[in-house]
Design an enzyme around this catalytic site. Structure first.
Site, PDB file in Angstrom:
ATOM      1  N   GLU A  85      47.667  52.620 -28.840  1.00 44.56           N
ATOM      2  CA  GLU A  85      49.006  52.453 -28.253  1.00 44.56           C
ATOM      3  C   GLU A  85      49.166  53.294 -27.000  1.00 44.56           C
ATOM      4  O   GLU A  85      48.999  54.524 -27.037  1.00 44.56           O
ATOM      5  CB  GLU A  85      50.074  52.839 -29.290  1.00 44.56           C
ATOM      6  CG  GLU A  85      51.484  52.601 -28.773  1.00 44.56           C
ATOM      7  CD  GLU A  85      52.573  52.778 -29.823  1.00 44.56           C
ATOM      8  OE1 GLU A  85      52.283  52.630 -31.030  1.00 44.56           O
ATOM      9  OE2 GLU A  85      53.714  53.073 -29.434  1.00 44.56           O
ATOM     10  N   LYS A 263      57.972  56.497 -37.646  1.00 47.43           N
ATOM     11  CA  LYS A 263      56.820  55.768 -37.085  1.00 47.43           C
ATOM     12  C   LYS A 263      56.351  56.484 -35.825  1.00 47.43           C
ATOM     13  O   LYS A 263      55.150  56.625 -35.579  1.00 47.43           O
ATOM     14  CB  LYS A 263      57.219  54.320 -36.790  1.00 47.43           C
ATOM     15  CG  LYS A 263      56.061  53.415 -36.396  1.00 47.43           C
ATOM     16  CD  LYS A 263      55.728  53.436 -34.925  1.00 47.43           C
ATOM     17  CE  LYS A 263      54.608  52.455 -34.586  1.00 47.43           C
ATOM     18  NZ  LYS A 263      54.214  52.521 -33.175  1.00 47.43           N
ATOM     19  N   ASP A 279      41.674  60.028 -43.814  1.00 47.89           N
ATOM     20  CA  ASP A 279      42.250  58.811 -44.393  1.00 47.89           C
ATOM     21  C   ASP A 279      43.693  58.649 -43.894  1.00 47.89           C
ATOM     22  O   ASP A 279      44.611  59.314 -44.394  1.00 47.89           O
ATOM     23  CB  ASP A 279      42.179  58.956 -45.924  1.00 47.89           C
ATOM     24  CG  ASP A 279      42.686  57.730 -46.667  1.00 47.89           C
ATOM     25  OD1 ASP A 279      43.414  56.917 -46.073  1.00 47.89           O
ATOM     26  OD2 ASP A 279      42.359  57.604 -47.863  1.00 47.89           O
ATOM     27  N   HIS A 377      56.463  53.513 -20.724  1.00 48.36           N
ATOM     28  CA  HIS A 377      55.546  52.621 -21.417  1.00 48.36           C
ATOM     29  C   HIS A 377      54.983  51.581 -20.456  1.00 48.36           C
ATOM     30  O   HIS A 377      53.827  51.209 -20.518  1.00 48.36           O
ATOM     31  CB  HIS A 377      56.348  51.916 -22.517  1.00 48.36           C
ATOM     32  CG  HIS A 377      55.521  51.431 -23.644  1.00 48.36           C
ATOM     33  ND1 HIS A 377      55.524  50.123 -24.033  1.00 48.36           N
ATOM     34  CD2 HIS A 377      54.672  52.053 -24.457  1.00 48.36           C
ATOM     35  CE1 HIS A 377      54.710  49.968 -25.045  1.00 48.36           C
ATOM     36  NE2 HIS A 377      54.173  51.133 -25.324  1.00 48.36           N
TER      37      HIS A 377
HETATM   38  C1  MEV Z   1      56.999  53.543 -30.647  1.00 48.91           C
HETATM   39  O1  MEV Z   1      55.657  53.397 -31.054  1.00 48.91           O
HETATM   40  C2  MEV Z   1      57.633  54.775 -31.267  1.00 48.91           C
HETATM   41  C3  MEV Z   1      59.135  54.939 -31.018  1.00 48.91           C
HETATM   42  O2  MEV Z   1      59.815  53.748 -31.404  1.00 48.91           O
HETATM   43  C4  MEV Z   1      59.571  56.111 -31.858  1.00 48.91           C
HETATM   44  C5  MEV Z   1      61.079  56.304 -31.948  1.00 48.91           C
HETATM   45  O3  MEV Z   1      61.842  55.330 -31.768  1.00 48.91           O
HETATM   46  O4  MEV Z   1      61.479  57.451 -32.223  1.00 48.91           O
HETATM   47  C6  MEV Z   1      59.428  55.152 -29.564  1.00 48.91           C
END
Ligand code: MEV
Length: 425
Positions: A85, A263, A279, A377
């Site tokens: 990513e 995430k 792992d 991004h």
């Molecule tokens: C993207 O991979 C991760 C984010 O969505 C985390 C977040 O929203 O805190 C940018």
């Protein structure tokens, strides 16, 4: 059309190259380039891949990037991160840079104990069974430690016993937890062996029947912790600071937001777990289960304002990683990653990973609370789109820049821009 069969007798006994041929034949992929792509296994030799998993036909390379600026417990680290990513590595570098002058990250660990569970069923007197297991703690300690004298020699081994009663549709279950210090090993093999060895004893002591004997990924005896203070001035002022705290409060109360918030944390955590051959699924399962420990799913991190008006972030999550066993010891890139960080213990690695998770969360929240994530991004993403549109060499940067200037990072626009660029030259 003849029916293709997935029943290929002796597939596992074939060489990697023969398995590739069979697979390509099945898929109707006869191109020599396809076979060559499979057989180019990069930094993981094919014979090693073949020993790590069954039916290996190749490897899946993903980029490893280095996070710079990471000052952790007073020591500078370059942290290898394996991720597909874009923005993930840059985010950690930025968070590290903005905290470096104020001292970076402080970390700690609750211990290196894993939990193995033994499920006992078909009993009518769970209270009686529970105590009859608990009172045998010394016998259980000896049985467990006998399973792994090497672990005991390295200062690990059985530490404690917990026995819980759970009601189920088929009556009560008595769940024994073996709490085992696995030191520098992730410990799955050690604790699973202990649980399997102990199971018949538990059956004979209680008259019940044992079903499952397996570790728990909710490794809450192995919590890695990291904290860091970012000076309000270093991060763009009080508005940015307050935006980050507001973003955190959202994740604290709302599972839909918490899933995304966590995430983002796992973007950093899993990348280092992967780069060190550990792992990822074990760490991810542990993190999410821990995030739901209060009965609702919530944030793994915590953000607040200090008395001096700065931003304090902290994180605590299970971190079952090791230096011994599996891919960690065998994969050349995993070994190199540990050397780059000069990791001496599983605890040290776990603490570094927690700091990376917090850094990742800081950058995500800062971006979200200010300009949004798309701007940062997009510059990397635009290069991927330029590549997908067929750009080569210098064209990649030129098309990517056009996409950023236009504010539209789309494949059709990239194709048009590539055509224009080529028609000019
Ligand atoms: C993207 O991979 C991760 C984010 O969505 C985390 C977040 O929203 O805190 C940018």
């Amino acid at each position: 059309m003849s029916k293709k069969s997935s029943r290929i007798s002796g597939f596992h006994t074939l060489s990697v190259a023969d398995r590739v041929s069979k697979t390509l034949e099945f898929a109707g992929m006869s191109d020599e380039q396809d076979a060559a792509m499979f057989l180019n296994t990069g930094n993981l030799p094919a014979d090693l891949a073949d020993r790590l998993i069954e039916n290996a036909v190749g490897t899946m390379n993903i980029p490893v990037g280095i996070a710079t600026n990471m000052l952790i417990d007073g020591r500078d680290y370059l942290v290898p991160m394996a991720t597909e990513e874009s923005s993930v590595v840059a985010a950690v570098c930025n968070a590290g840079r903005q905290s470096y002058e104020s001292g970076g990250f402080q970390t700690s660990m609750s211990g290196t104990c894993m939990i193995a569970q033994i499920q006992l069923v078909d009993i009518t007197d769970p209270g009686n069974c529970r105590l009859s297991i608990l009172e045998r703690i010394e016998e259980i300690r000896a049985i467990c430690n006998d399973c792994d004298p090497v672990l005991v020699k390295h200062g690990g081994g059985f530490r404690d016993l917990e026995v819980r009663i759970i009601e189920s549709a088929h009556g009560p279950m008595v769940i024994t937890h073996l709490i085992v210090d696995t030191r520098d090993a992730m410990g799955a093999n050690a604790v699973n062996t202990m649980a399997e060895t102990l199971a018949p004893h538990i059956e004979s002591w209680t008259g019940g029947r044992v079903y499952l004997r397996i570790l728990s990924n909710l490794a809450d005896r192995r919590l890695a912790r990291a904290r860091c203070v970012w000076k309000a001035d270093a991060i763009g002022g009080p508005d940015v600071r307050d935006g980050i705290v507001r973003a955190y409060e959202f994740a604290l109360m709302d599972p839909y937001r918490a899933a995304t918030h966590n995430k983002g944390i796992m973007n950093g955590v899993s990348a280092v777990v992967m780069a060190t051959g550990n792992d990822t699924r074990a760490v991810e399962a542990g993190a999410h289960a821990y995030a739901a420990r209060k009965g609702w799913y919530s944030s793994l991190s915590h953000w607040e304002v200090t008395a001096s008006g700065d931003l304090a972030g902290s994180i605590e999550l299970p971190m079952a990683v090791g230096l011994i066993g599996g891919a960690t010891k065998l994969h050349p890139m995993a070994r190199a990653s540990l050397r780059i960080m000069d990791i001496q213990s599983a605890e040290q690695l776990a603490r570094v990973i927690a700091a990376v998770g917090l850094a990742q969360n800081f950058s995500a929240l800062k971006a979200l609370a200010t300009e949004g994530v798309q701007k940062g991004h997009m510059s990397l993403h635009s290069q991927n789109i330029a590549l997908m549109a067929g750009a080569e060499g210098d064209e990649i940067a030129a098309v990517a820049q056009r996409l950023v200037d236009l504010g539209t990072v789309r494949i059709d626009v990239a194709e048009q821009e590539l055509l224009k660029l080529r028609s000019k030259s």
